[in-house]
Every structure is written in structure tokens, then in C-alpha cells.
Design an enzyme around this catalytic site. Structure first.
Site, PDB file in Angstrom:
ATOM      1  CB  SER A 120      -6.945  -5.220  -0.438  1.00  0.00           C
ATOM      2  OG  SER A 120      -5.596  -4.826  -0.266  1.00  0.00           O
ATOM      3  CG  ASP A 165      -4.156  -6.993  -9.311  1.00  0.00           C
ATOM      4  OD1 ASP A 165      -4.243  -8.084  -9.886  1.00  0.00           O
ATOM      5  OD2 ASP A 165      -3.334  -6.750  -8.404  1.00  0.00           O
TER       6      ASP A 165
HETATM    7  P1  ADP Z   1      -3.105  -6.672  -2.260  1.00  0.00           P
HETATM    8  O1  ADP Z   1      -3.590  -5.783  -3.338  1.00  0.00           O
HETATM    9  O2  ADP Z   1      -2.697  -8.025  -2.751  1.00  0.00           O
HETATM   10  O3  ADP Z   1      -4.037  -6.770  -1.095  1.00  0.00           O
HETATM   11  P2  ADP Z   1      -1.065  -4.623  -2.092  1.00  0.00           P
HETATM   12  O4  ADP Z   1       0.257  -4.561  -1.404  1.00  0.00           O
HETATM   13  O5  ADP Z   1      -1.106  -4.405  -3.552  1.00  0.00           O
HETATM   14  O6  ADP Z   1      -1.744  -6.028  -1.703  1.00  0.00           O
HETATM   15  O7  ADP Z   1      -2.076  -3.570  -1.451  1.00  0.00           O
HETATM   16  C1  ADP Z   1      -2.290  -3.536  -0.046  1.00  0.00           C
HETATM   17  C2  ADP Z   1      -2.237  -2.102   0.416  1.00  0.00           C
HETATM   18  O8  ADP Z   1      -3.363  -1.347  -0.129  1.00  0.00           O
HETATM   19  C3  ADP Z   1      -2.407  -1.960   1.917  1.00  0.00           C
HETATM   20  O9  ADP Z   1      -1.165  -2.123   2.596  1.00  0.00           O
HETATM   21  C4  ADP Z   1      -2.976  -0.542   2.048  1.00  0.00           C
HETATM   22  O10 ADP Z   1      -1.927   0.411   1.929  1.00  0.00           O
HETATM   23  C5  ADP Z   1      -3.854  -0.426   0.817  1.00  0.00           C
HETATM   24  N1  ADP Z   1      -5.255  -0.784   1.119  1.00  0.00           N
HETATM   25  C6  ADP Z   1      -5.989  -1.741   0.525  1.00  0.00           C
HETATM   26  N2  ADP Z   1      -7.238  -1.808   1.040  1.00  0.00           N
HETATM   27  C7  ADP Z   1      -7.320  -0.847   1.976  1.00  0.00           C
HETATM   28  C8  ADP Z   1      -8.353  -0.393   2.859  1.00  0.00           C
HETATM   29  N3  ADP Z   1      -9.566  -0.962   2.904  1.00  0.00           N
HETATM   30  N4  ADP Z   1      -8.053   0.648   3.700  1.00  0.00           N
HETATM   31  C9  ADP Z   1      -6.834   1.230   3.680  1.00  0.00           C
HETATM   32  N5  ADP Z   1      -5.843   0.842   2.859  1.00  0.00           N
HETATM   33  C10 ADP Z   1      -6.046  -0.176   2.026  1.00  0.00           C
HETATM   34 MG    MG Z   2      -2.485  -5.033  -4.933  1.00  0.00          MG
END
Ligand code: ADP
Ligand code: MG
Length: 377
Positions: A120, A165
Site C-alpha cells: 500500500s 515495490d
Molecule cells: P505495505 O506497504 O505492505 O502495505 P508498509 O508498512 O510499507 O506496508 O506501509 C503501510 C503504511 O503506509 C501505513 O501504515 C500508512 O502509514 C501508509 N499508507 C498506505 N496507504 C495509505 C492510505 N491509503 N492512506 C493513508 N496512509 C497510507
Molecule cells: Mg510498503
């Protein structure tokens, strides 16, 4: 999500999006100069934006608990240890690169689950760069966006992640894997075998890459490289494999096992590319199981829940292989199943998992399968 107009009382002028990703082979190799083989998933992060006449940035996300508008001024970006850092990282880098910026109102919403190992974070970064490219007429190719997004995540947010990523979220294509050599950043789109139906299930256990254990693994790899006298573990590729493995065994615990995972995982990515080219899904499945074992035993990034998901997949006759995907410490599994039965297998695994672990899984792929995991099999 509530529409942009409800949040800001004005209309958005620009929209852009970027997909999440699932890594099919090659985890924890990208920060070691190694190989990776991810592909995109249909879930995406969408960004909507309206420019402002001042230098204020207002941001709203539909995907965080504390739903309120966050505000900052361009040029005053400072790390807060919160989700807004991903947004600040983008404007900070564009400012550093001397791109002309003005303030904006931004709304984010994502169908990529946060902290599920499906990226994400990179999906958000790439979507944001794209919407700003559109709004401000920035001269940036998607490959430039991948590199800037990587710098935003490592330098500004402070998550010590590799480059996989951001590259796959910016450059990946549906139906193709993206083979990347992270040392040279050379990449190639490789068609996925039609025989494989990919299943992705989130265990319901989240992780965060900006903290703790991921960083520790990275430091262990740096220490192992130092003791072995190579700049990156990837450099062991040039050494006869038996000799390299023997040298790794002489390292203090657990460094030898960490290095062994990286070296053997790189081999599995190269073998995996050959499987795709030869349309050999059976063999790719065997590589997936081997990768999972390596991530579990040598790299120690799996969890009980993820192991249960892999075992449930293995018990299905039409499954070729399964493994943890992404950084681990929770997150998701990817399963290669027969293309015509994947949508029947996925909810079965999800239901059995819920019964066994008491956690609520989410089936991301195949899309639109019956995810009523409460129903009896
Ligand atoms: P992954 O990339 O595997 O989902 P990460 O720990 O690298 O996990 O990234 C997740 C973090 O990115 C979330 O905790 C948040 O801080 C941020 N994030 C990602 N998508 C969103 C979103 N749609 N809105 C707000 N923050 C986001
Ligand atoms: Mg990530």
C-alpha cells in the site's frame, strides 16, 4: 469514500491511481542488490486533487482511523512518524529536485489493505506522484517516479525498504511479472503462464515496515556482507556456490542463515523466470514452497498464521505452490493454483484458516470470489 466535494467543499480537478503488488518470488533480496519477480494486483490507491493558490497542503485519507484533514505548508515538511509522512515525503522530494510546486487539496483512498505485504505504501506514493505530475505538468516518466518514490520512502519516511515495490507499482503490467535486477535497475516484463491462477490471501495480521524487525534483518545482511568481504550479498553470485555456502556457515548465528536465504532466493528468482518462459507452473510451485521454507527457517520472517495458510494451500490437490509474500512478520500469502479452480480453492482455504486461527482473512485474488468465510465449506 465520501466524495472529494464532501471533504473539501470543492471539486477535484485531477485523478490518478497506482496498483498494489504481489511478489511471486524474491523476498528480502532487493536491499541486497538481488533479483525480484513481482506483479501488480487489481487493488489500487486512488488520489484526487485540486490545486490551491497558496502553499498549503491539505490531505485526507479514507483508510486511516483518525479521519481528519491533515495540513502543512510546502517547504516545512518534517517527519512525524505517521501516515502523513508518505505525503510529505513526496512534496519534500519534488521541492528538493526543484520542481515548481503550489499547494493542493488531496483525497486518498485505497483498496490495497495497509500493512498486508501488498505494498500500500508504494502504491500511495506512485499515485501521488502521478496526480501531481498531471496537475503541475511535471516532466517525470514512470521510471523516474519509481526512483523518487523509493527515495521518499527510505530517506523521508525512514522505512529501510528496497526498490522493488516502487518499481512494480510504477512499471508493472497486468498478466506479466516484472523481473528486476535491483543492482542495475534493469527490468523485463515476463508473461505469466496461463495455467496458473494466482490466489492472494491476507492473514489479517498487519506489519509495519517503518519499524523494528525489517530493519534488523537489513542490518544482519549488512553485517554478513562485511564479514564475508563483499559490498552486497548479491556479490556472492560470482563465487562457486559450494564455497560461498561453506563460508556462510562459518558466520556467527544467525548471520549465516540470513545470507543463505538471500543467495538461494536469488537463485530461485532466476529459476522462476525460466519456469515462466518454459510455461512450467509445476516447477514454479516447487520453488514457491522452497522459498517459503527459506523465509521461515533461515530468514525467520514468517508467522504461525502465514504457515497455516501455506499448509492449507499445500493440502489442496490443485495447488502448485504457496509462499509468504512481501516482508513478512504478518501479511499475506500467494498461492499458484490451477487457473480453472483457483476461485473455488481460495474461499476454502480462507474458511479453514479462520476456523483454525480465529482471524479474519481477506481474499484479494482471485477478485470477486465468495469471501463469505463464515459459511460452512
Ligand atoms: P505495505 O506497504 O505492505 O502495505 P508498509 O508498512 O510499507 O506496508 O506501509 C503501510 C503504511 O503506509 C501505513 O501504515 C500508512 O502509514 C501508509 N499508507 C498506505 N496507504 C495509505 C492510505 N491509503 N492512506 C493513508 N496512509 C497510507
Ligand atoms: Mg510498503
Amino acid at each position: 469514500m465520501p466524495d472529494f466535494k464532501t471533504v473539501y467543499d470543492r471539486r477535484s480537478d485531477f485523478q490518478a491511481s497506482a496498483p498494489g503488488r504481489v511478489n511471486l518470488m524474491g523476498d528480502h533480496t532487493d536491499y541486497n542488490g538481488g533479483y525480484v519477480l513481482p506483479t501488480v494486483i487489481p487493488q489500487r490507491t486512488r488520489a484526487e486533487l485540486a490545486l490551491r493558490a497558496d502553499r498549503t497542503v491539505r490531505v485526507w485519507s479514507d483508510d486511516v482511523e483518525d479521519r481528519q484533514i491533515e495540513t502543512y505548508e510546502l517547504g516545512t515538511e518534517a517527519r512525524q512518524g505517521a501516515w502523513i509522512d508518505y505525503v510529505q515525503g513526496v512534496t519534500h522530494l519534488l521541492g528538493q529536485e526543484r520542481h515548481p510546486l503550489t499547494g493542493f487539496d488531496l483525497a486518498l483512498d485505497s483498496t490495497v489493505p495497509l500493512g498486508a505485504g501488498l505494498s500500500s505504501s508504494a502504491s500511495l506514493l506512485v499515485a501521488m506522484f502521478r496526480v501531481l505530475r498531471e496537475a503541475l505538468g511535471l516532466t517525470l516518466a514512470d521510471a523516474d517516479i519509481a526512483r523518487l518514490a523509493h527515495r521518499a520512502e527510505t530517506d523521508f519516511v525512514g522505512a529501510p525498504v528496497g526498490v522493488m515495490d516502487q518499481m512494480v507499482c510504477a512499471l508493472g503490467m497486468t498478466g506479466r511479472a516484472l523481473f528486476i535486477d535491483t543492482a542495475s535497475l534493469r527490468y523485463e516484463h515476463i508473461p505469466l503462464p496461463a495455467a496458473a491462477g494466482w490466489i492472494v490471501i491476507h492473514s489479517g495480521v498487519n506489519h509495519s515496515h517503518a519499524t523494528g524487525s525489517y530493519r534488523q534483518r537489513r542490518e544482519e545482511c549488512e553485517e554478513a556482507s562485511r564479514l564475508l568481504g563483499v559490498p552486497h550479498l548479491r556479490e556472492l553470485e560470482g563465487e562457486p556456490r559450494q564455497r560461498a555456502l561453506a563460508r556462510m556457515e562459518s558466520l556467527p548465528e544467525p548471520l549465516g542463515r540470513r545470507a543463505r536465504h538471500v543467495v538461494t532466493e536469488n537463485d530461485r528468482v532466476l529459476a522462476g523466470v525460466q519456469c515462466f518462459e518454459a510455461r512450467d507452473t509445476e516447477k514454479f510451485g516447487q520453488l514457491m514452497y522452497a522459498s517459503h521454507e527459506s523465509l521461515r527457517r533461515d530468514y525467520e520472517v514468517s508467522t504461525d498464521e502465514i504457515d497455516v495458510l501455506v499448509d492449507l494451500a499445500r493440502a489442496e490437490p490443485d495447488v502448485y505452490g504457496a509462499r509468504l509474500t512481501g516482508g513478512g512478520f504478518g501479511g499475506s500469502v500467494v498461492v499458484a493454483a490451477r487457473a480453472d479452480t483457483a476461485s473455488r480453492i481460495a474461499p476454502r482455504i480462507a474458511r479453514a484458516y479462520r476456523q483454525r486461527c480465529g482471524r479474519v482473512p481477506t481474499v484479494l485474488l482471485p477478485k470477486n470470489v465468495d469471501t463469505n468465510v463464515n459459511a460452512t465449506a
